[in-house]
Design a protein around this motif. Structure first.
Motif, short mmCIF file in Angstrom:
data_model
loop_
_atom_site.label_atom_id
_atom_site.label_comp_id
_atom_site.label_asym_id
_atom_site.label_seq_id
_atom_site.Cartn_x
_atom_site.Cartn_y
_atom_site.Cartn_z
N ARG A 102 0.86 -1.19 0.00
CA ARG A 102 0.00 0.00 0.00
C ARG A 102 0.90 1.24 0.00
NH1 ARG A 102 -4.34 -0.49 4.59
NH2 ARG A 102 -2.49 -0.83 5.88
N ILE A 103 1.20 1.72 -1.20
CA ILE A 103 2.08 2.87 -1.39
C ILE A 103 1.21 4.12 -1.43
CG2 ILE A 103 3.81 3.93 -2.87
CD1 ILE A 103 4.69 1.27 -1.59
N ARG A 104 1.56 5.10 -0.58
CA ARG A 104 0.77 6.33 -0.49
C ARG A 104 1.69 7.55 -0.46
NH1 ARG A 104 -2.31 2.68 -1.07
NH2 ARG A 104 -4.17 2.17 0.09
N SER A 105 1.15 8.68 -0.87
CA SER A 105 1.86 9.95 -0.69
C SER A 105 1.74 10.31 0.79
CB SER A 105 1.20 11.03 -1.55
OG SER A 105 -0.07 11.36 -1.04
N PRO A 106 2.56 11.22 1.28
CA PRO A 106 2.44 11.61 2.69
C PRO A 106 1.04 12.11 3.05
CG PRO A 106 4.49 12.42 1.81
CD PRO A 106 3.72 11.85 0.66
N LYS A 107 0.42 12.85 2.14
CA LYS A 107 -0.93 13.37 2.39
C LYS A 107 -1.94 12.22 2.48
CE LYS A 107 -4.16 16.79 0.62
NZ LYS A 107 -4.36 17.85 -0.36
N GLU A 108 -1.84 11.27 1.57
CA GLU A 108 -2.74 10.11 1.59
C GLU A 108 -2.49 9.24 2.82
OE1 GLU A 108 -3.15 9.53 -3.26
OE2 GLU A 108 -1.54 8.51 -2.17
N ALA A 109 -1.22 9.09 3.21
CA ALA A 109 -0.88 8.30 4.39
C ALA A 109 -1.48 8.93 5.64
CB ALA A 109 0.63 8.15 4.53
N ALA A 110 -1.41 10.26 5.74
CA ALA A 110 -1.99 10.95 6.89
C ALA A 110 -3.51 10.74 6.93
CB ALA A 110 -1.66 12.43 6.83
N ALA A 111 -4.15 10.76 5.77
CA ALA A 111 -5.60 10.53 5.71
C ALA A 111 -5.94 9.10 6.12
CB ALA A 111 -6.12 10.82 4.30
N GLU A 112 -5.13 8.12 5.70
CA GLU A 112 -5.36 6.72 6.08
C GLU A 112 -5.21 6.54 7.59
OE1 GLU A 112 -6.25 3.98 4.32
OE2 GLU A 112 -6.35 4.99 2.38
N LEU A 113 -4.19 7.17 8.17
CA LEU A 113 -3.99 7.08 9.62
C LEU A 113 -5.18 7.71 10.35
CD1 LEU A 113 -0.21 7.92 10.04
CD2 LEU A 113 -1.31 5.70 10.27
N LYS A 114 -5.70 8.80 9.81
CA LYS A 114 -6.86 9.47 10.41
C LYS A 114 -8.09 8.57 10.37
CE LYS A 114 -8.38 13.53 11.90
NZ LYS A 114 -8.00 14.03 13.20
N LYS A 115 -8.23 7.77 9.31
CA LYS A 115 -9.35 6.81 9.22
C LYS A 115 -9.21 5.72 10.28
CE LYS A 115 -10.13 7.08 4.26
NZ LYS A 115 -10.02 6.32 3.00
N LEU A 116 -7.96 5.25 10.47
CA LEU A 116 -7.72 4.19 11.44
C LEU A 116 -7.88 4.69 12.87
CD1 LEU A 116 -4.57 2.51 9.85
CD2 LEU A 116 -6.90 1.60 9.91
N ASP A 117 -7.46 5.93 13.12
CA ASP A 117 -7.52 6.52 14.45
C ASP A 117 -7.90 7.99 14.30
OD1 ASP A 117 -7.23 7.33 17.07
OD2 ASP A 117 -5.05 7.22 17.07
N PRO A 118 -9.17 8.31 14.45
CA PRO A 118 -9.61 9.70 14.26
C PRO A 118 -8.94 10.70 15.21
CG PRO A 118 -11.49 8.23 14.25
CD PRO A 118 -10.30 7.41 14.65
N GLN A 119 -8.42 10.25 16.34
CA GLN A 119 -7.78 11.13 17.31
C GLN A 119 -6.27 11.20 17.15
OE1 GLN A 119 -9.67 13.02 19.33
NE2 GLN A 119 -11.40 12.10 18.27
N THR A 120 -5.71 10.67 16.07
CA THR A 120 -4.26 10.64 15.89
C THR A 120 -3.65 12.03 15.87
OG1 THR A 120 -2.45 9.72 14.61
CG2 THR A 120 -4.29 10.61 13.36
#
Length: 64
Positions: free
Chosen positions: A6-24
């Motif tokens: 799962r290769i992502r840009s930094p912006k996309e990676a931040a969005a994915e982390l936000k989906k996994l943990d909304p309080q990140t």
């Protein structure tokens, strides 16, 4: 058949982390810092940079 990374840009990676943990507290800027410091490997494609999302998550889990 092998699973694709799962290769992502930094912006996309931040969005994915936000989906996994909304309080990140991890934001795009910190992901870029980790990539440029060498803590997390980055992939270059021309001028663009990408990160393996699974590697990033493993790094964050092992470095609280």
């Amino acid at each position: 058949m092998a699973e694709l990374p799962r290769i992502r840009s930094p912006k996309e990676a931040a969005a994915e982390l936000k989906k996994l943990d909304p309080q990140t507290a991890i934001r795009e800027h910190h992901i870029r810092f980790l990539m440029h410091s060498g803590a997390v490997p980055m992939i270059r494609a021309g001028r663009r940079i990408f990160v393996n999302l699974d590697t990033l998550i493993e790094y964050l889990a092992s470095h609280p």
